[in-house]
Design a protein around this motif. Sequence first.
Motif, PDB file in Angstrom:
ATOM      1  N   THR A 516       0.839  -1.205   0.000  1.00 23.09           N
ATOM      2  CA  THR A 516       0.000   0.000   0.000  1.00 23.09           C
ATOM      3  C   THR A 516       0.867   1.244   0.000  1.00 23.09           C
ATOM      4  O   THR A 516       0.852   2.017   0.967  1.00 23.09           O
ATOM      5  CB  THR A 516      -0.935   0.023   1.218  1.00 23.09           C
ATOM      6  N   SER A 519      -0.043   4.925   1.715  1.00 25.13           N
ATOM      7  CA  SER A 519      -1.007   4.866   2.814  1.00 25.13           C
ATOM      8  C   SER A 519      -0.382   5.366   4.107  1.00 25.13           C
ATOM      9  O   SER A 519       0.762   5.067   4.430  1.00 25.13           O
ATOM     10  CB  SER A 519      -1.520   3.440   3.007  1.00 25.13           C
ATOM     11  N   VAL A 522      -3.172   1.821   7.947  1.00 27.59           N
ATOM     12  CA  VAL A 522      -3.912   0.611   7.586  1.00 27.59           C
ATOM     13  C   VAL A 522      -4.473   0.034   8.873  1.00 27.59           C
ATOM     14  O   VAL A 522      -3.721  -0.296   9.795  1.00 27.59           O
ATOM     15  CB  VAL A 522      -3.006  -0.413   6.881  1.00 27.59           C
ATOM     16  N   ARG A 538      -6.436   4.705   5.299  1.00 26.58           N
ATOM     17  CA  ARG A 538      -6.541   6.046   4.743  1.00 26.58           C
ATOM     18  C   ARG A 538      -5.176   6.542   4.322  1.00 26.58           C
ATOM     19  O   ARG A 538      -4.157   6.151   4.893  1.00 26.58           O
ATOM     20  CB  ARG A 538      -7.152   7.020   5.749  1.00 26.58           C
ATOM     21  N   GLU A 539      -5.164   7.358   3.274  1.00 24.49           N
ATOM     22  CA  GLU A 539      -3.950   8.022   2.864  1.00 24.49           C
ATOM     23  C   GLU A 539      -3.817   9.317   3.644  1.00 24.49           C
ATOM     24  O   GLU A 539      -4.749   9.768   4.319  1.00 24.49           O
ATOM     25  CB  GLU A 539      -3.978   8.283   1.356  1.00 24.49           C
TER      26      GLU A 539
END
Length: 612
Positions: A516, A519, A522, A538-539
């Motif tokens: 990811t 990111s 997580v 979420r980023e």
Amino acid sequence: MGADREGGARRRPVRAAAYAVCGVVLLAGCASMPDNGDLRDVESTPRQDTQVRVFAMPPQQDASSTEIVQGFLEALTSDDPHFDTARKYLTTAAAKTWRAESQATVLANGPSIQTTGRPTDQDDANSITYMLQGSRVATVDAEQAYSPSDGAYRKTVHLTKDGKSRQWRIDSLPQGVVMGKSDFQRNYTSVNKYYFASDTSTEGTGQPVAVADPVFLRSRVDPTTQLVRALLNGPTTWLGPVVRSSFPTGTELKKGVSGLTPDDQNQLTVPLNVKASRIGAAKCTEMATQLLFTLRNLTPTVDSVALRAVNGAHMCDVNEEQAANTAWRASDKRPEYLYLLDSKHRLVRMATDGTVTSPVAVPGPFGAGTRPLGSVAVARDERTAAGVTGDGRSLYVTSLTSDGSLGAAVLTSHGATAADRLTAPSWDARGDLWVADRDPGKPRLYMLAQGVGQPLAVQVPELNGRIQDVRVAADGARIALVVEKDGKQSLLVGRIERTKSDDQQEVSVLELRSATPGSEEVTAMSWAGDSRLVVVGREQGGVQQTRYVQVDGSTPDGPAPAALTGVLAIAASEDDRVPLVADSQDDGIVRLPSGDQWQKVVKDGSAPVYPG
């Protein structure tokens, strides 16, 4: 792009260009670009009609140096099988040394082109140098393996004017191809090759375990033949140490073979060279199974594979049922039940076929509520379960097929709080159990062979942070870890290597890589295919979202799951016919049938899991 995709559906975006005739599009370098050094983006072309194939235009007579560079970059994004048109923009010497297949560099947008602003030592009236620039997203190497990448891309292209023809041509350029992300998505598709886990078989059946090895192929350049060649070339470097191929070393397609297609009975015949001529029936069946697993990932309509010797003699053939009897593959194994904890922290289950709409307690101590549980994992054969107590302190393993006493904990954490104790456990198809202890004083990843005996501390030499969540792949060759470092939680995938020293087993997780990139946080994840995971996170600066990711860090084709707020946990099966299930802070346990919206299942429940 995605090697794991529901129903084998694919989006095949195609660029618009100069003109189309009978579904063929021809590209011409048409973007203007002055010689005064101003930057101009070479725009990646938007996705359009999925049936159109794209071919490049050769250089026009008396084209300017800028038009030559532009035309060459356009030609890189065409469906020209061997980049023959692109080579027409090069000098004869450069065309011979340029290796287009050595690497593909993916940029956020098409490369910007700029004159260097001053002549180099070799520049004169008959030569000029340009700079290609952009922001890197990823690379695809000579093994066709994808790797996320970042940072600036800056490469020079030098042109010279031929002394006789007075035409500009490129005489120096970087190896490989470069293109924007949207062109890459049109040109390439992700597909799983399949190998077998080394020295590993499933618990109970003893079948070899299939392991997915995702690669990217040019999607309109004889992809079936490409994929067969990629499989025969062997696994990628990252996966190679933990898998084996049943094909003898040196096995290739028979010389001159191309354009492989299934016949009207949906059987694909694969003629091999002499290296494969002296094999036994069992080995031949394994080879055909590898091919069928691999090819059905690209073309789901292929029902069987037949192997032919170099002299045309029949070697063996395998259909879907025979392949399933030859090797164990997670995506072929539909779980019987969904499991979760009820309001009293007892383990309950529901049939995945929808015949039971209310969960019922499992047999044995976990269903009886002997110990209130906080998280659980059910073995792949659904006969055994592991559970961590609600305070995170103790790990228990017990039968799901009969009543009995719970017995002693197989692992205990001494962390000060529940957040510093044991993670949720996870099982692989070997029957081995994995769990991490988050105790800051002694953080460890553990494996319990067959779920019993002394927990074995797993070496993770590249780990930089503390493990917060563990999900081992069904194949036992890969593992996904959520790792926290400096307040950020990243999803990393590592390769599991097992060795024996003085009759003692040693287990390591090596070559961790991000699944990811970008990111910031997580919070939950689950395997959702042979090479795909579903991730909640979420980023930076963004909101929580649920999405699919590939183990190599690429993004699969197809839409993300429907939006859902307050997700605490997510459960998926490698078999994509089974719906996603989540624990929502607002709605309790919910599930997502294919192509539908989230539906409430149980209001008071937590920790949903499928076997694994």
